[in-house]
Design a protein around this motif. Structure first.
Motif, short mmCIF file in Angstrom:
data_model
loop_
_atom_site.label_atom_id
_atom_site.label_comp_id
_atom_site.label_asym_id
_atom_site.label_seq_id
_atom_site.Cartn_x
_atom_site.Cartn_y
_atom_site.Cartn_z
N ILE A 121 0.93 -1.31 -0.07
CA ILE A 121 0.11 0.09 0.18
C ILE A 121 0.94 1.34 0.18
N LEU A 122 2.00 1.21 0.62
CA LEU A 122 2.80 2.27 0.48
C LEU A 122 3.27 2.69 -0.64
N LYS A 123 4.19 1.44 -1.35
CA LYS A 123 4.41 1.43 -2.81
C LYS A 123 3.40 2.23 -3.80
N ARG A 124 2.14 1.65 -3.59
CA ARG A 124 1.12 2.20 -4.54
C ARG A 124 0.97 3.42 -4.29
N ASN A 125 1.16 4.01 -3.12
CA ASN A 125 0.83 5.32 -3.08
C ASN A 125 2.12 6.11 -3.11
N ASN A 126 3.35 5.89 -3.33
CA ASN A 126 4.56 6.49 -3.53
C ASN A 126 5.00 7.19 -2.11
N LEU A 127 4.95 6.22 -1.22
CA LEU A 127 5.02 6.88 0.26
C LEU A 127 6.11 6.05 1.06
N ASP A 128 7.03 6.73 1.51
CA ASP A 128 8.19 6.14 2.42
C ASP A 128 7.48 6.00 3.98
N ILE A 129 7.81 4.85 4.51
CA ILE A 129 7.39 4.55 6.04
C ILE A 129 7.60 5.84 6.73
N ILE A 156 4.56 8.12 7.49
CA ILE A 156 3.47 7.47 8.23
C ILE A 156 3.65 8.08 9.77
N ASP A 157 2.37 8.78 10.06
CA ASP A 157 2.39 9.43 11.83
C ASP A 157 2.15 8.23 12.60
N TRP A 158 1.29 7.28 12.13
CA TRP A 158 0.85 6.25 13.21
C TRP A 158 0.74 4.87 12.51
N LEU A 159 0.98 3.76 13.13
CA LEU A 159 0.94 2.56 12.59
C LEU A 159 -0.03 2.06 13.51
N ILE A 160 -1.16 1.55 13.10
CA ILE A 160 -2.20 0.74 14.16
C ILE A 160 -2.14 -0.82 13.80
N ILE A 218 4.78 -10.00 17.93
CA ILE A 218 4.35 -9.75 16.58
C ILE A 218 4.46 -8.20 16.08
N ILE A 219 3.91 -7.56 16.84
CA ILE A 219 4.08 -6.10 16.58
C ILE A 219 5.24 -5.43 16.67
N GLU A 220 6.28 -5.74 17.57
CA GLU A 220 7.49 -5.31 17.50
C GLU A 220 8.27 -5.78 16.08
N THR A 221 8.16 -6.77 15.97
CA THR A 221 8.92 -7.40 14.74
C THR A 221 8.54 -6.69 13.34
N LEU A 261 9.59 -3.04 9.19
CA LEU A 261 9.06 -1.84 8.31
C LEU A 261 10.00 -0.76 8.79
N HIS A 262 11.00 -0.53 9.62
CA HIS A 262 11.94 0.36 9.92
C HIS A 262 11.00 1.42 10.38
N ILE A 263 9.76 1.24 11.12
CA ILE A 263 9.10 2.28 11.41
C ILE A 263 9.54 2.85 13.05
N ASP A 264 9.46 4.02 13.34
CA ASP A 264 9.78 4.40 14.90
C ASP A 264 8.82 3.66 15.72
N SER A 265 9.28 3.24 16.90
CA SER A 265 8.42 2.35 17.73
C SER A 265 7.54 3.31 18.41
#
Ligand code: ACO
Length: 331
Positions: free
Chosen positions: A241-249, A252-256, A264-267, A272-276
């Motif tokens: 979905i990120l690729k399709r919308n030309n977005l780098d992770i 993203i402000d919030w991942l839910i 699982i959430i941590e892994t 995804l290399h997102i700030d925890s």
């Protein structure tokens, strides 16, 4: 195909039963420990329904709160979709029962079975109806009473689940509104269906004295295998979905993510290399409430003002089926 109309989340609501069951309570019932549950799952406590509560009761409370947040009345709704694997009955649908409780009729109302991805699937379906111009306001609910599916002989799964409901009102937006659902991605792989299953109660294995005796009406899960598939499928959906919308992770402000296990959430976050600090976690309070984990977490993040207008939010889930999917939105 370009949508005729955009949709946004105009309001959210949640409801969890009052009864809190913590890990120490489970120690008294099972051969387990607070330490094992906390370190292996990240769960501290969960909510259990009262004797007379069913899924539609929880859904009703969450729906009222979502309607209030959206500043709408039930009569403004054009459709009701409920994601659940623990409906009040096999039929009629919990969506129809919920509509009756809300005092509305003559609009479509149906349940959708996608396991823990139920809210993502239901939101995506609602989005299609709004984008074509058919409907303006759709109530989407994720609700589960998973405690009725617990196999108390299996400590590996018995500690994992709780009850709860989350709701969202999807509304058609004005063209100049910054808030909108930008994209959705859905997927499934039935070849892994038997890893996570309620075997009896359907046409394959109808209810019998034997099926009850052998615990076939409860949830069966091969946790280790599901763990790996969960990470893999949620990572794949997010990256797609990120690729399709030309977005780098980084944008993203919030991942839910679906709240099944903190590990699982941590892994997933690491892959995804997102700030925890950008990952919303509620598993400590509510454990795994299947299709309602995401709308509950979304509601809490909005009401606590973590998520603010204009924030880019990515929701992602996986569940029985196996199913998976994500929703990208600007709040
Ligand atoms: N208390 C104490 N010990 C336990 C418990 C418990 N509640 N449960 C299992 N153990 C023991 C096992 O017996 C095993 O002991 P052994 O080494 O002596 O054999 C040991 O702990 C390790 O067991 P594992 O199953 O390997 O533990 P794991 O670290 O994999 O954690 C868990 C199990 C939590 C289920 C994990 O695999 C998981 O979270 N899987 C994914 C679950 C999930 O994502 N579900 C979502 C879908 S649910 C839905 O769709 C409705």
């Amino acid at each position: 195909m370009n949508p005729l109309y955009d949709a946004k989340i105009a309001g959210t609501g949640k409801y969890v039963p009052k009864k809190i069951v913590n890990n120490l309570d489970l120690e008294k019932k099972l051969d387990t420990s607070d330490e094992w549950i906390r370190t292996r799952t990240g769960m501290w406590e969960r909510r259990y329904k009262s004797e007379d509560e069913a899924s539609s009761d929880l859904a009703y409370e969450a729906a009222l709160r979502a309607l209030e947040a959206a500043n709408l009345k039930a009569k403004d709704l054009d459709m009701v979709v409920v994601g659940t694997i623990s409906p009040d009955h096999s039929f009629p649908s919990t969506a129809c029962i919920l509509s009756k409780k809300l005092g509305i009729k003559d609009i479509p109302a149906f349940d959708l079975s996608a396991g823990c991805s139920g809210f993502i699937y239901a939101t995506s379906v609602a989005l299609q109806f709004i984008s074509t111009g058919n409907y303006k306001n759709v109530l989407v609910v994720g609700v589960e009473i998973l405690t009725t599916l617990i196999n108390w002989q299996d400590r590996g799964t018995a500690v994992l689940f709780g009850d709860g409901a989350g709701a969202a009102i999807l509304t058609r937006t004005e063209r100049n509104d910054v808030s909108k659902i930008l994209d959705s991605d859905l997927s499934s792989d039935g070849t892994f269906g038997e890893l996570l299953i309620q075997e009896a109660g359907g046409s394959r294995c109808p209810a019998s004295i034997e099926s009850v005796k052998n615990n076939k009406h409860t949830l069966y899960m091969e946790g280790n295998k599901i763990f790996k598939l969960a990470v893999r499928s949620m990572q794949a959906s997010c990256e797609k979905i990120l690729k399709r919308n030309n977005l780098d992770i980084k944008k993203i402000d919030w991942l839910i993510p679906h709240q099944a296990n903190f590990r699982i959430i941590e892994t997933l976050g690491k892959k995804l290399h997102i700030d925890s600090g950008k990952v919303i976690v509620t598993i400590d309070k509510y454990a795994n409430t299947s299709s309602s984990t995401i709308p509950i977490a979304l509601d809490e993040a909005i009401k606590s003002k973590k998520i603010r207008k204009g924030d880019l939010v990515l929701l992602v889930a996986f569940g029985a089926g196996l199913t998976s999917g994500s929703i990208l939105l600007r709040f």
